[in-house]
Enzyme design. Structure first.
Site, PDB file in Angstrom:
ATOM      1  N   GLY A 243       2.749   2.319  -2.585  1.00 25.90           N
ATOM      2  CA  GLY A 243       3.054   2.776  -3.932  1.00 25.90           C
ATOM      3  C   GLY A 243       4.430   2.358  -4.400  1.00 25.90           C
ATOM      4  O   GLY A 243       5.002   2.974  -5.291  1.00 25.90           O
TER       5      GLY A 243
ATOM      6  N   TYR B 299      -7.288   6.488 -10.952  1.00 24.34           N
ATOM      7  CA  TYR B 299      -6.286   6.031 -11.919  1.00 24.34           C
ATOM      8  C   TYR B 299      -6.956   5.703 -13.247  1.00 24.34           C
ATOM      9  O   TYR B 299      -6.489   6.118 -14.313  1.00 24.34           O
ATOM     10  CB  TYR B 299      -5.571   4.801 -11.353  1.00 24.34           C
ATOM     11  CG  TYR B 299      -4.516   4.223 -12.268  1.00 24.34           C
ATOM     12  CD1 TYR B 299      -3.192   4.644 -12.187  1.00 24.34           C
ATOM     13  CD2 TYR B 299      -4.843   3.257 -13.212  1.00 24.34           C
ATOM     14  CE1 TYR B 299      -2.217   4.111 -13.028  1.00 24.34           C
ATOM     15  CE2 TYR B 299      -3.884   2.731 -14.062  1.00 24.34           C
ATOM     16  CZ  TYR B 299      -2.574   3.156 -13.958  1.00 24.34           C
ATOM     17  OH  TYR B 299      -1.621   2.634 -14.800  1.00 24.34           O
TER      18      TYR B 299
ATOM     19  N   SER C 168       2.589  -5.379  -5.376  1.00 25.55           N
ATOM     20  CA  SER C 168       1.778  -6.336  -6.138  1.00 25.55           C
ATOM     21  C   SER C 168       2.521  -6.825  -7.374  1.00 25.55           C
ATOM     22  O   SER C 168       2.449  -8.007  -7.728  1.00 25.55           O
ATOM     23  CB  SER C 168       0.443  -5.707  -6.540  1.00 25.55           C
ATOM     24  OG  SER C 168       0.628  -4.580  -7.374  1.00 25.55           O
TER      25      SER C 168
ATOM     26  N   ASP D 104       6.050  -0.877 -13.877  1.00 22.66           N
ATOM     27  CA  ASP D 104       6.419  -1.572 -12.651  1.00 22.66           C
ATOM     28  C   ASP D 104       6.924  -2.983 -12.910  1.00 22.66           C
ATOM     29  O   ASP D 104       7.896  -3.431 -12.296  1.00 22.66           O
ATOM     30  CB  ASP D 104       5.229  -1.608 -11.693  1.00 22.66           C
ATOM     31  CG  ASP D 104       4.819  -0.226 -11.222  1.00 22.66           C
ATOM     32  OD1 ASP D 104       5.640   0.700 -11.344  1.00 22.66           O
ATOM     33  OD2 ASP D 104       3.682  -0.071 -10.752  1.00 22.66           O
TER      34      ASP D 104
ATOM     35  N   GLY E  28       0.786  -1.220   0.000  1.00 22.67           N
ATOM     36  CA  GLY E  28       0.000   0.000   0.000  1.00 22.67           C
ATOM     37  C   GLY E  28       0.821   1.274   0.000  1.00 22.67           C
ATOM     38  O   GLY E  28       0.269   2.357   0.161  1.00 22.67           O
TER      39      GLY E  28
END
Length: 389
Positions: free
Chosen positions: A127, A233, A131, A181, A125
């Protein structure tokens, strides 16, 4: 104990056998180049020393069994699901991320069952791409169990795996993320930032050794929870796509400042386009300075990036703005939010001698405003994903 060692130990504890292997992938910080990836632009991330590790062994029944173990040592299990039955919507919550990877790999010929045990120290969480680190480590683990080792002859390339991970998140999890990412987690190398042209896939590893120049890169986890699943987003991504259609270009990467000045756009779209156009320019300028060994001079570009993200793209929040303002007020050379926004983390370029002073100023400002205490840590560009044992 290292994160991969913890993963192996937890696997033995839970399954009473050793894993076949352990694979891990790092979180990331984006030095500059925010919300440019899904606009076919330029980005400049580096990998963090924090990692997600996946210990794995094959199963004979064709099912995927996933367990995650937190710092408290308590395992969270999900019901094993047949790999052949995986479809978008079939798995929800955190387990959708590794399940989506198995679904994509199944479509690319890797479909055996597996026991996976996941541990990590990437702050969730914040950023910092926890994930994507999870997804990348899962992809390497499932490929490894199938005898497909990363970087071996005939194996899929790191950029190809990154694209698979992106597809798993877009189509299985249902989050329309770009390619920044995943590529960072898989392709970054130690002591370098990754200059990536998202459209062409061209990459350049650019040396970045802040401590050698008497500087530090200070990360501020604001504790304001960040989530790419939030509608803000999606709205901005749709706005960028709509603006590109109105401007008659494939993506906002193709818009320059002159074209933007001439364009007739609704104010809300003009702001989005202005950010993307100027952010791409800032990335290119930052790369020029880093190539020339002028790291201190990128500070103003970082700050300009934050201003653009806050005012034009409107993805900052009170905590991020406060972190940047306080860091700059205490002498940071530059500071900006990093990641998708709406919470998460900021990064500041700071003289090494002033790190404690900057950190104290940020922490005190958060206390005065009643925010949760931030987590602060200096960091350096670290290694990308790979097999650990």
């Amino acid at each position: 104990m290292s994160t991969p060692a913890r993963a192996a130990e937890e696997f033995r504890r839970l399954h009473e056998r050793a894993p076949v292997g352990v694979w891990s992938a790092p979180g990331r910080v984006n030095l500059i180049g925010e919300h440019t990836d899904y606009n076919d632009g330029f980005v400049l991330p580096f990998a963090l020393p924090f990692r997600i590790a996946v210990a794995a062994a094959p199963r004979a029944d064709g099912r995927l069994a996933v367990t995650t173990v937190g710092d408290d040592g308590v395992p969270q299990r999900v019901e094993p699901v047949p790999v052949d039955a995986l479809e978008p919507g079939a798995v929800t919550g955190w387990a959708a991320y590794p399940s989506g990877v198995a679904w994509v790999l199944r479509d690319n010929g890797v479909r055996a069952g597996a026991d996976l045990v996941i541990v990590g120290d990437v702050p969730a969480g914040a950023g910092l791409s926890s994930s994507h680190a999870l997804q990348c480590a899962t992809a390497l683990a499932l490929l490894g169990l199938a005898g497909i080792e990363l970087d071996a002859a005939g194996a899929p390339s790191r950029p190809e795996i990154a694209a698979w991970v992106q597809r798993s998140e877009n189509e299985f999890v249902g989050v329309p993320t770009g390619l920044l990412d995943q590529t960072a987690s898989l392709c970054c190398v130690s002591a370098h930032v990754l200059f990536l042209d998202v459209r062409t896939g061209a990459m350049e590893q650019i040396p970045l050794d802040a401590p050698a120049g008497g500087l530090e890169l200070l990360v501020v986890d604001t504790r304001a929870r960040h989530s790419h699943g939030d509608s803000g987003y999606r709205d901005r991504r749709r706005g960028c796509e709509h603006a590109a259609e109105l401007l008659g270009v494939p993506a906002l990467r193709d818009v320059g400042q002159e074209a933007l000045d001439r364009a007739e756009l609704p104010p809300e779209l003009r702001r989005l386009v202005r950010h993307v156009v100027t952010e791409n320019e800032r990335v290119l300028h930052t790369v020029e300075l880093l190539r020339a060994g002028k790291l201190p001079e990128i500070g103003p570009l970082l700050t300009e990036s934050h201003t653009s993200l806050a005012r034009d793209y409107r993805v900052s929040c009170l905590e991020l703005d406060q972190a940047v303002e306080s860091a700059l007020g205490a002498g940071a050379l530059g500071a900006r939010m990093t990641g998708g926004g709406f919470g998460g983390s900021a990064i500041a370029l700071v003289d090494a001698a002033a790190v404690d002073e900057v950190g104290a100023a940020v922490t005190a400002a958060f206390a005065r405003r009643g925010f949760a205490p931030p987590r602060l840590f200096p960091t350096v560009p670290s290694a990308g994903a790979g097999r650990d044992r």
